[in-house]
Scaffold this motif. Structure first.
Motif, mmCIF file in Angstrom:
data_model
loop_
_atom_site.group_PDB
_atom_site.id
_atom_site.type_symbol
_atom_site.label_atom_id
_atom_site.label_comp_id
_atom_site.label_asym_id
_atom_site.label_seq_id
_atom_site.Cartn_x
_atom_site.Cartn_y
_atom_site.Cartn_z
ATOM 1 N N THR A 987 29.333 -10.741 45.698
ATOM 2 C CA THR A 987 29.004 -11.137 44.315
ATOM 3 C C THR A 987 28.023 -10.161 43.702
ATOM 4 O O THR A 987 27.383 -10.474 42.711
ATOM 5 C CB THR A 987 28.425 -12.562 44.305
ATOM 6 O OG1 THR A 987 27.272 -12.591 45.152
ATOM 7 C CG2 THR A 987 29.450 -13.572 44.775
ATOM 8 N N THR A 988 27.890 -8.997 44.330
ATOM 9 C CA THR A 988 27.103 -7.899 43.762
ATOM 10 C C THR A 988 27.919 -6.640 43.888
ATOM 11 O O THR A 988 28.693 -6.486 44.838
ATOM 12 C CB THR A 988 25.762 -7.733 44.492
ATOM 13 O OG1 THR A 988 26.018 -7.461 45.884
ATOM 14 C CG2 THR A 988 24.889 -8.968 44.355
ATOM 15 N N PHE A 989 27.745 -5.733 42.951
ATOM 16 C CA PHE A 989 28.514 -4.489 42.982
ATOM 17 C C PHE A 989 27.800 -3.459 42.118
ATOM 18 O O PHE A 989 27.155 -3.811 41.120
ATOM 19 C CB PHE A 989 29.942 -4.722 42.467
ATOM 20 C CG PHE A 989 30.862 -3.546 42.707
ATOM 21 C CD1 PHE A 989 31.303 -3.249 43.987
ATOM 22 C CD2 PHE A 989 31.272 -2.740 41.657
ATOM 23 C CE1 PHE A 989 32.144 -2.178 44.211
ATOM 24 C CE2 PHE A 989 32.115 -1.675 41.874
ATOM 25 C CZ PHE A 989 32.554 -1.393 43.160
ATOM 26 N N THR A 990 27.919 -2.198 42.524
ATOM 27 C CA THR A 990 27.324 -1.085 41.769
ATOM 28 C C THR A 990 28.434 -0.190 41.237
ATOM 29 O O THR A 990 29.287 0.262 42.018
ATOM 30 C CB THR A 990 26.365 -0.274 42.648
ATOM 31 O OG1 THR A 990 25.326 -1.130 43.116
ATOM 32 C CG2 THR A 990 25.759 0.884 41.857
ATOM 33 N N ILE A 991 28.434 0.021 39.946
ATOM 34 C CA ILE A 991 29.435 0.868 39.294
ATOM 35 C C ILE A 991 28.830 2.253 39.123
ATOM 36 O O ILE A 991 27.768 2.407 38.521
ATOM 37 C CB ILE A 991 29.850 0.288 37.928
ATOM 38 C CG1 ILE A 991 30.411 -1.139 38.121
ATOM 39 C CG2 ILE A 991 30.856 1.183 37.237
ATOM 40 C CD1 ILE A 991 30.666 -1.850 36.831
ATOM 41 N N HIS A 992 29.511 3.256 39.657
ATOM 42 C CA HIS A 992 29.025 4.633 39.620
ATOM 43 C C HIS A 992 29.830 5.446 38.607
ATOM 44 O O HIS A 992 30.832 4.988 38.073
ATOM 45 C CB HIS A 992 29.129 5.275 41.015
ATOM 46 C CG HIS A 992 28.272 4.615 42.034
ATOM 47 N ND1 HIS A 992 26.935 4.898 42.195
ATOM 48 C CD2 HIS A 992 28.581 3.657 42.962
ATOM 49 C CE1 HIS A 992 26.442 4.164 43.161
ATOM 50 N NE2 HIS A 992 27.429 3.401 43.662
ATOM 51 N N GLY A 993 29.401 6.663 38.411
ATOM 52 C CA GLY A 993 30.129 7.589 37.555
ATOM 53 C C GLY A 993 29.931 7.340 36.073
ATOM 54 O O GLY A 993 30.791 7.698 35.262
ATOM 55 N N LEU A 994 28.829 6.703 35.674
ATOM 56 C CA LEU A 994 28.578 6.441 34.264
ATOM 57 C C LEU A 994 27.857 7.625 33.631
ATOM 58 O O LEU A 994 27.281 8.480 34.316
ATOM 59 C CB LEU A 994 27.738 5.169 34.122
ATOM 60 C CG LEU A 994 28.314 3.901 34.785
ATOM 61 C CD1 LEU A 994 27.393 2.719 34.560
ATOM 62 C CD2 LEU A 994 29.713 3.600 34.251
ATOM 63 N N GLU A 995 27.889 7.680 32.334
ATOM 64 C CA GLU A 995 27.239 8.763 31.595
ATOM 65 C C GLU A 995 25.767 8.415 31.350
ATOM 66 O O GLU A 995 25.369 7.249 31.285
ATOM 67 C CB GLU A 995 27.952 9.000 30.278
ATOM 68 C CG GLU A 995 29.413 9.443 30.435
ATOM 69 C CD GLU A 995 30.076 9.676 29.092
ATOM 70 O OE1 GLU A 995 29.364 9.657 28.065
ATOM 71 O OE2 GLU A 995 31.305 9.877 29.063
#
Length: 1405
Positions: A987-995
């Motif tokens: 129920t946790t997640f890290t989204i990478h590759g953002l500007e």
């Protein structure tokens, strides 16, 4: 006569006719043959008047009448029966074919049996000839006179071969050659006929010198061998024998040789094996060993130039080899003529007037002897005595003696000696000069005035001069009778010698003498001078008595100065300060000086160790001084440094080094460390496991432990005694919590006491604190008891509001803080937990239902379960069971298990919890498994420059395992990106590759194997940081985006656009509702046989980033472009049947259904899942985001027992709520997949049926009172949806492609069902199976605005053939048709006419 002869012939003919037919006979009788093994043999047999049968026999064994003889593959009978020829052929003859053969002619009427014999003799040449133990062409070495025995064998011949011996080319005969022996060699089969023979012959003789290099050959003779290529084996004999006597060439006895003449003496020896070794000797000494051989001759050439030593020299050449013990010699004696190389005159070279001078002249060796002639002052001197002796080097030496008297008035006499070799006419000369001697004058010294005083260290020059004499005088300087160096200068009449003196102490009262001598003086002439020099003492020496100094004794320092002129003055100094000593004492010293002595008395103490006492000796006249210093060495026991710290602090698990320093003399101090009386390991004896080691005065604790604290003792020992010191080590270690507790459960309004017992060093009240978020601790009392290291938290008059978890936080600054929770419990009545995931439960029929009821209470509650007001028999029947769990101090859980869930078990259940303070209830609803509920909340937990971390609270999971998908976009974009959460239950997640420095909005959707929930509204916003440095978390709800960081102009534009979009949406919804009602009325009027087509709508943002596989990416490389020519109006869309309540809905219901199954599309950005799609066609449309908002729910996954390919249909960007509404269900569907990936994965996948479902077909149910068409027959669900949804796919990216000229609407797709095909086909015609292939652009989409797509389109049936065609049309006739998609022979051929697009784009599908 003739008539009579004719009568006789007639009579004979008549008789023969009367006697019968002529007998058969051998016209050609067989003849005996001799053939070689391996060749071919032919035995001839020809019969005249042949009457009987012919066959051959071998040794009496009949071979038969056939031309091919059985059992004898190499035998055959051939010929001509008409002429009676029956020859026997044998190919590849072997020894076993050696036999007696018979040609037999059988009997016949009037013919008798006839036979004829012939023998076949098979010969075989030998296969080898060898001389035993000697390979062919080998060499045999023998000594002369030894017996030689050679044995030759010729092997495996038939008949036996003969052996002939050769010496060279001559055949050997006689008694040297023995008689031959024959040995039989049995064949491999044991057949006597295959026997072969080996011949053996020997030769025996004595080796002679003539046999050297001779070839001995053994030759095999056999009739099967050709004479021109005999078989031979040869061995060469090498006979060792003595060499011949040597002889010398190049010089004859008596021949005369001159010195320097070149000679070449050649020594040769003929014969001998091995050839002779030749060595040259001169007078018995070896001079040359190098020799060469040619054949059996040896030669050694000696080349040299004759000299005097060669006269009468004996040159010897010796020859030897291994065959002789005594060497053979040849000798010559040389005669060499030579003149003397020089003459030598010996005798005095000086003489006084009137002295007789004897002289002698000797010649060098000469052959013949030389004569000597004398010349004195240029005149021949004849009074000479001559003598000749033999020289050891050869030749003769001549000696002549004369006497010459020195005449007055001559300074020198010249004598010449001539040596003459009369035979060679050569002359040598030597000259000798006699000098006449005269004495010189007395020397004179200058440069120093007697009585003058010189200072030591100055330079004084003295010069000595002498004149006259022959030769001139030789001047020599002496210092106190010791010769010293001088510089001499010479003129014609005089000579001078000068010395330079660097005056020193030794020059005081020193005598310098100059002597003049030559050959005419018998007693040297001399002059002297004595110097007077002032000098300072060269050294001063300080000594102590006694030598070993110890504290408490009196010592005397003595200072002795060396000799000084005038006497030196002595004084004592310490650290630059003069020290008064005893009176100075004087006595005579060396070199005429005076020695000074002074004393100093000292009382020795430890402080004097290292003190430096200096003695100075001063020469007042020269103002020069010398010094000597003595460093006192006072011996004392070790004393530790006063600055030593007697306590130290270390940290656990870190190193600690204690350094001590003890002062003592001698400085060799031994340190010993102990703790509690136990010695500590020294470094030289330590191992890797020792944490505490000592190394001299250093104590090294490599890794401290709290148990290492204590007192460590260090003892320092030297030869004078010992000293000890105690060091206290205090070990600091991290604070920890040993125990937390509450003294007792408190009643309301009573005091509650929490305790926290800690460990650590240091540990004080400041190191322990209490925390509770949102709780005011100021009213509580906190005390600390250092004796038991316990902190007490007292809450006075505790109430329900005080119940909760307090944290005891311990931190003493080492290794961070330690926390532990303790729950403060005050009695209160149960409080039920009504979380979304607890108030619902789901299980399918036949399974075990689990209903969870959780509450907080103190004391512990008792749970009861009831349904419809009736208490359930929990744990007293096989139907209901309950589990009881205690989560923490005040949280309790009861789990109701319902066995074999049936239809009657679904519904609402009441859970009750009771304790001493009250009773509470809550309801839990049991339902069938379904898609999950939306997540309840989302929070951002961390933000970096390129990532955002999310955390969310799940909703009800539908009774199945759920996982999650995240949707996000830039706040200024309308296209989304998607990420599947891993691990799946997280129920946790890290989204990478953002500007960097960009606003994003996020939403989460839950998924299980049945379906998906709605996305959360885009109400979670985060802004990435501008750099990689850690910054503050910037999270803003999207409700406040306008006020957070968006300019006023952007707010105005967005507001206007939103208002316009809302108006357009309302108009489109009203239009579509109106049209659908019209179609429903038409369908109810008579079109119930048509299949329902499902409407789906999508927002205007069209995705063009689906790896080149979306509608705008149709390849221009398609084989054809076709335009559907059918101008008929599309069939009306049938009424969408309403769905039953979710609890009554069968598990196979879905929003896309036919008689085979259904499909749920995955998100557009994701690869197609392993859905199983079926032989039937499936209608799929894009749902409108705002229709049926009052209906909530989720769709189920389609399943089928058949095997087919999944056929996805691409779609534009999903609506903001992230779902597609299913018209035939109240479920929401995820974003559809790419068509390009479908094309790549068109090959079928086999679905896997779940365990809980059967394979029977469910009964059809009514939809709005109308019986469902075959296309609405649901099939048994399979696990195809789970296969697709379980797959973890990487997040894709949806991006908007903007066209300048026109707005591109989303496509509308309807796939023709079998049921729909029946509407347009005759009853007896089988409709073709059609499947969706792609989605085509609608060129008129801009008519409907920029947010929603065009209305539903329907398909037009095609001819029944192998081609599958999907026709895409608009609902109204004013919108042109724009393409077809064909599928021929399972190969995708997409044909689209997009001529209305101004620019060409090429994409690969």
């Amino acid at each position: 006569m003739c008539p009579k002869f004719g009568i006789a012939v007639a009579i004979l003919c008549a008789l023969s006719m009367v006697s019968g037919v002529q007998q058969q006979y051998f016209r050609v009788a067989p003849r005996s043959l001799r053939v070689q093994e391996g060749s071919e043999a032919v035995l001839e047999c020809a019969v005249a008047n042949l009457g009987g049968q012919v066959q051959w026999a071998k040794d009496g064994f009949a071979l038969g009448y056939s031309s091919v003889i059985p059992g004898y593959a190499r035998y055959s009978m051939f010929g001509d029966r008409r002429h009676g020829i029956y020859n026997l052929r044998i190919v590849n003859v072997t020894l076993e074919d050696d036999a007696e053969y018979q040609c037999q002619v059988g009997p016949a009427p009037k013919h008798k049996v006839i036979r004829a014999n012939a023998s076949l003799t098979v010969i075989s040449p030998p296969n080898a000839v060898e001389i035993i133990n000697h390979p062919h062409n080998s060499k045999l070495e023998m000594k002369e006179g030894e017996d030689v025995v050679l044995e030759c064998q010729v092997k495996n011949a038939k008949p036996a071969a003969k052996i002939v011996w050769y010496r060279g080319n001559q055949e050997m005969k006689g008694d040297k050659v023995s008689s031959e022996e024959i040995k039989e060699v049995e064949g491999p089969t044991g057949n006597p006929k295959s026997t072969r023979y080996t011949s053996i012959s020997r030769v025996h003789f004595k080796a002679m010198a003539d046999d050297d290099y001779a070839d001995f050959t053994c030759e095999a003779r056999h009739e099967a061998l050709q004479r021109d290529t005999p078989m031979r084996s040869t061995v060469q004999l090498s006979v060792l024998y003595p060499p011949g006597a040597p002889y010398i060439e190049g010089y004859a006895e008596g021949e005369t040789v001159r010195r320097g003449q070149s000679l070449e003496l050649v020594c040769r020896s003929r014969g001998g094996n091995p050839p002779a070794q030749l060595i040259w000797y001169k007078n018995g000494e070896q001079i040359r060993m190098a020799y060469r051989t040619s054949g059996r001759m040896s030669e050694n050439v000696l080349s040299f130039k004759a000299d005097a030593s060669d006269n009468k020299a004996r040159y010897t050449c010796e020859a030897k080899n291994i065959m002789i013990s005594n060497t053979l010699k040849a000798e010559i004696d040389l005669t060499v003529l030579f003149a003397p190389s020089h003459v030598t005159i010996s005798g005095p070279s000086e003489a006084r007037v009137g002295d007789p001078v004897p002289l002698s002249c000797s010649t060098a060796p000469s052959n013949p002897a030389a004569d000597i002639k004398w010349l004195v002052l240029g005149k021949h001197h004849r009074d000479a005595s001559n003598r000749t002796v033999i020289s050891p080097e050869g030749g003769w030496i001549t000696t002549s003696n004369i006497t010459v008297v020195v005449e007055p008035n001559r300074r020198s006499i010249v004598v010449v000696c001539h040596g003459i070799n009369a035979q060679l006419t050569e002359n040598v000369v030597a000259t000798h000069t006699i000098n006449v001697l005269y004495p010189p004058s007395a020397p004179m010294i200058t440069g120093y005035i007697p009585g003058t005083t010189l200072s030591s260290g100055t330079v004084q020059k003295l010069s000595c001069i002498s004149s006259g004499g022959n030769p001139l005088a030789t001047l020599t300087w002496f210092k106190n009778d010791k010769k010293i160096h001088s510089i001499t200068k010479t003129t014609d009449k005089s000579v001078s010698a000068e010395i330079s003196i660097l005056t020193n102490v030794t020059d005081n009262q020193a005598q310098y003498r100059c002597e003049a001598t030559n050959s005419a003086t018998e007693i040297p002439l001399f002059e002297t001078v004595t110097l007077n020099v002032h000098f300072a003492p060269e050294a001063v020496k300080v000594r102590a008595q006694p030598e070993e100094l110890k504290p408490g004794i009196e010592a005397t320092l003595f200072c002795d100065a060396a000799s000084s002129n005038p006497p030196a003055t002595l004084s004592w100094w310490r650290d630059g300060i003069p020290v008064q000593g005893l009176p100075m004492q004087l006595k005579k010293g060396l070199h005429g000086g005076t020695v000074s002595t002074i004393e100093l008395k000292l009382n020795i103490s430890k402080d004097l160790n290292g003190a430096v006492y200096t003695c100075q000796a001063m020469n007042e006249a020269l103002q020069r001084s010398v010094h000597d210093a003595l460093t006192l060495k006072v011996l004392y026991a070790p004393i530790f440094d006063e600055t030593t710290q007697y306590s130290t602090v270390g940290v656990e698990n870190e190193p600690l080094v204690i350094m001590l320093r003890a002062d003592g003399n001698p400085g060799s101090i031994i340190y010993t460390w102990t703790k509690d009386g136990l010695p500590i390991t020294q470094s030289s004896y330590s191992s890797s496991s020792d944490r505490i080691i000592s190394e001299g005065s250093m104590l090294n604790m490599t890794r401290l432990s709290r148990h290492d604290a204590g007192i460590y003792t260090c003892e320092a020992v030297n030869s004078q005694g010992a000293a000890t010191v105690n060091i206290t080590v205090n070990v600091h270690y991290p604070a920890g919590i040993k125990a937390v507790s509450q003294s007792a459960v408190s009643n309301p309004n009573e005091n509650a006491l929490l305790t926290c017992t800690a460990t650590g060093n240091p540990l004080t009240a400041e190191h322990i604190k209490w925390e509770r978020k949102g709780y005011d601790l100021s009213s509580a009392t906190i005390t600390f008891e250092p004796r038991n290291r316990t902190s007490y938290l007292l809450v006075e008059r505790a109430t329900r509001e005080d119940v909760g978890k307090f944290q005891c936080v311990v931190n003493n600054g080492i290794a961070g803080e330690t926390k532990q929770e303790v729950t403060l419990v005050v009695k209160f009545k149960p409080e039920m937990d009504s979380s979304p995931n607890l108030v619902k439960s789901a299980s399918n029929a036949g399974q075990v239902g689990r209903l969870t009821c959780r509450c907080k209470a103190a004391p512990a509650p008792n749970f009861t379960w009831s349904k419809n007001g009736a208490k359930l028999p929990v744990n007293t029947s096989t139907k209901y069971f309950a589990e009881y769990h205690k989560t923490d101090a005040i949280t309790y859980t009861s789990v109701l298990l319902i066995n074999d869930v049936g239809a009657a078990d679904y519904g609402s259940y009441e859970c009750g919890a009771r304790n001493d303070l009250g009773f509470s209830t809550t309801s839990v609803k049991l339902d069938v498994t379904s898609a999950p509920d939306p997540v309840t909340s989302i929070t951002v937990t961390n933000v970096t420059h390129n990532s955002v971390s999310l955390q969310w609270t799940p909703g009800f999971d539908g009774g199945l395992f759920s996982w999650y998908r995240i949707r996000y976009r830039k706040i200024v974009d309308e296209s989304y990106r998607y990420e599947d959460v891993t691990p799946r239950n997280a129920t946790t997640f890290t989204i990478h590759g953002l500007e960097r420095n960009t606003d994003y909005v996020f939403s989460v959707m839950a998924i299980n194997k049945i379906g998906q929930s709605k996305y959360r509204p885009d109400d979670t916003k985060a802004t990435t940081l501008t750099s990689s440095e850690v910054g503050e978390l910037n999270v803003v709800s999207t409700e406040y985006v306008e006020t957070a960081d968006v300019s006023k102009s952007v707010v105005v534009y967005v507001s206007i656009a939103g208002a316009i979009l809302v108006l357009i949406n309302a108009a489109l919804v009203a239009c579509f509702v109106f049209k659908r009602r019209s179609r429903r009325l038409k369908e109810q009027a008579g079109q119930s046989s048509k299949s329902a087509t499902i409407e789906m709508y999508a927002p205007s943002s069209y995705n063009d980033t689906m790896t080149g596989e979306t509608l705008s990416s149709v390849s221009e490389k398609s084989e054809t472009y076709s335009q559907d020519g059918d101008d008929r109006q599309p069939p009306p869309i049938p009424e969408v049947p309403s769905m039953p309540n979710r609890h009554m809905m069968n598990q196979t219901d879905a929003y896309l259904m036919d008689d085979q199954g259904l499909v749920i599309p995955p998100p557009l950005d994701y690869p197609p899942p392993n859905y199983a799609v079926y032989e039937g066609d499936h209608a799929r449309t894009l749902p409108h985001p705002h229709r049926h908002k009052d209906i909530s729910g989720h769709s189920t996954l389609g399943r089928s027992a058949g095997k087919q390919n999944y056929i996805p249909a691409p779609s534009p960007m999903p609506p903001l709520d992230g779902s597609y509404y299913n018209m035939s269900s109240d479920r929401y569907l995820s974003y559809p997949p790419l068509i390009g990936e479908y094309l790549q994965q068109q090959q079928g996948r086999t679905p896997t049926p779940p365990q809980q479902y059967g394979s029977q077909m469910p009964k059809p149910h009514l939809m709005n009172g109308v019986p469902p068409s075959p296309s609405h027959m649901t099939s048994p669900p399979l696990n195809c949806g789970l296969d697709g949804l379980d797959r973890q796919s990487a997040g894709g990216t949806l991006r908007r492609q903007r066209y300048d000229k026109m707005a591109v609407p989303p496509p509308d797709v309807t796939v023709l069902h079998q049921g729909n095909c029946n509407q347009h086909l005759p009853m007896n015609q089988t409709p073709s199976v059609k499947q969706p292939q792609s989605i085509l652009k609608d060129p008129s989409r801009h008519k409907y605005g920029n947010q929603y797509g065009s209305p539903i389109s329907s398909s037009t049936p095609q001819n029944s053939n192998s081609s599958q065609i999907l026709t895409v049309q608009n609902l109204t006739s004013d919108v042109p048709q724009y393409g077809t998609i064909k599928k021929e022979n399972k190969k995708q051929n997409v044909t689209i006419d997009e001529s209305y697009i101004k620019r060409s784009e090429t994409h690969v599908v």
